[in-house]
Design a protein around this motif. Structure first.
Motif, mmCIF file in Angstrom:
data_model
loop_
_atom_site.group_PDB
_atom_site.id
_atom_site.type_symbol
_atom_site.label_atom_id
_atom_site.label_comp_id
_atom_site.label_asym_id
_atom_site.label_seq_id
_atom_site.Cartn_x
_atom_site.Cartn_y
_atom_site.Cartn_z
ATOM 1 N N LEU A 126 -2.660 -12.704 -11.867
ATOM 2 C CA LEU A 126 -2.894 -12.822 -10.431
ATOM 3 C C LEU A 126 -2.364 -11.596 -9.694
ATOM 4 O O LEU A 126 -3.026 -11.057 -8.798
ATOM 5 N N LEU A 127 -1.195 -11.130 -10.091
ATOM 6 C CA LEU A 127 -0.649 -9.908 -9.488
ATOM 7 C C LEU A 127 -1.520 -8.699 -9.806
ATOM 8 O O LEU A 127 -1.733 -7.834 -8.950
ATOM 9 N N VAL A 176 1.718 -15.559 -3.253
ATOM 10 C CA VAL A 176 1.843 -15.541 -4.717
ATOM 11 C C VAL A 176 3.315 -15.543 -5.103
ATOM 12 O O VAL A 176 3.743 -16.292 -5.995
ATOM 13 N N HIS A 177 4.104 -14.718 -4.428
ATOM 14 C CA HIS A 177 5.538 -14.665 -4.714
ATOM 15 C C HIS A 177 6.198 -16.032 -4.497
ATOM 16 O O HIS A 177 6.990 -16.488 -5.314
ATOM 17 N N ASP A 180 -3.373 -6.134 -7.140
ATOM 18 C CA ASP A 180 -3.252 -4.681 -7.242
ATOM 19 C C ASP A 180 -4.624 -4.022 -7.311
ATOM 20 O O ASP A 180 -4.871 -2.999 -6.658
ATOM 21 N N GLU A 181 -5.539 -4.605 -8.096
ATOM 22 C CA GLU A 181 -6.889 -4.065 -8.219
ATOM 23 C C GLU A 181 -7.618 -4.107 -6.875
ATOM 24 O O GLU A 181 -8.327 -3.158 -6.516
ATOM 25 N N HIS A 182 -7.444 -5.194 -6.144
ATOM 26 C CA HIS A 182 -8.082 -5.332 -4.834
ATOM 27 C C HIS A 182 -7.584 -4.245 -3.875
ATOM 28 O O HIS A 182 -8.386 -3.615 -3.173
ATOM 29 N N GLU A 183 -6.287 -4.020 -3.853
ATOM 30 C CA GLU A 183 -5.726 -2.987 -2.985
ATOM 31 C C GLU A 183 -6.222 -1.599 -3.379
ATOM 32 O O GLU A 183 -6.563 -0.785 -2.513
ATOM 33 N N GLU A 184 -6.269 -1.325 -4.664
ATOM 34 C CA GLU A 184 -6.728 -0.017 -5.142
ATOM 35 C C GLU A 184 -8.199 0.205 -4.798
ATOM 36 O O GLU A 184 -8.587 1.295 -4.365
ATOM 37 N N LYS A 185 -9.014 -0.818 -4.966
ATOM 38 C CA LYS A 185 -10.437 -0.713 -4.633
ATOM 39 C C LYS A 185 -10.604 -0.395 -3.147
ATOM 40 O O LYS A 185 -11.421 0.451 -2.765
ATOM 41 N N ARG A 218 7.016 -7.305 -10.044
ATOM 42 C CA ARG A 218 7.007 -7.326 -11.518
ATOM 43 C C ARG A 218 8.415 -7.490 -12.065
ATOM 44 O O ARG A 218 8.624 -8.155 -13.067
ATOM 45 N N LYS A 219 9.381 -6.877 -11.384
ATOM 46 C CA LYS A 219 10.774 -7.008 -11.821
ATOM 47 C C LYS A 219 11.219 -8.461 -11.702
ATOM 48 O O LYS A 219 11.944 -8.966 -12.554
#
Length: 102
Positions: free
Chosen positions: A31-32, A75-76, A36-41, A2-3
């Motif tokens: 997309l980021l 993505v990066h 993040d949502e996928h990892e949290e799920k 994000r930075k």
């Protein structure tokens, strides 16, 4: 990451190349968020299984972590290359990563 998005936004803004391209950065941000949502799920799923006494298989967990890291790096890379193309747009000696960057 994000930075880095903020750094890219600042870089484009300083060079006067952000105007009309804010949507590109917003799309990357979304997309980021999805990653993040996928990892949290996944973490919640593993936690629920662990609470029920189920053990997760180390091989599967390792593969999932490797896949997630691959997508995060991909993505990066795409963000970095797209912003570089936008920053260097108009430079005759710049070898573009993507042809359709406007």
């Amino acid at each position: 990451m994000r930075k880095e998005m903020e750094r890219f936004k600042q870089q484009l803004s300083e060079q006067g190349k952000l105007q009309g391209r804010e949507a590109v950065l917003i799309a990357f941000d979304h997309l980021l968020d999805l990653l993040d949502e996928h990892e949290e799920k996944h973490r919640l799923e593993i936690g629920a299984r662990s609470t029920n006494g189920e053990k997760s298989k180390g091989e599967v967990e390792s593969a999932i972590r490797a896949e997630t890291e691959f997508f995060r790096n991909a993505v990066h890379t795409v963000i970095d290359r797209t912003v570089a193309d936008l920053v260097h747009r108009g430079d005759k000696e710049w070898k573009k990563f993507y042809d359709r960057i406007e």
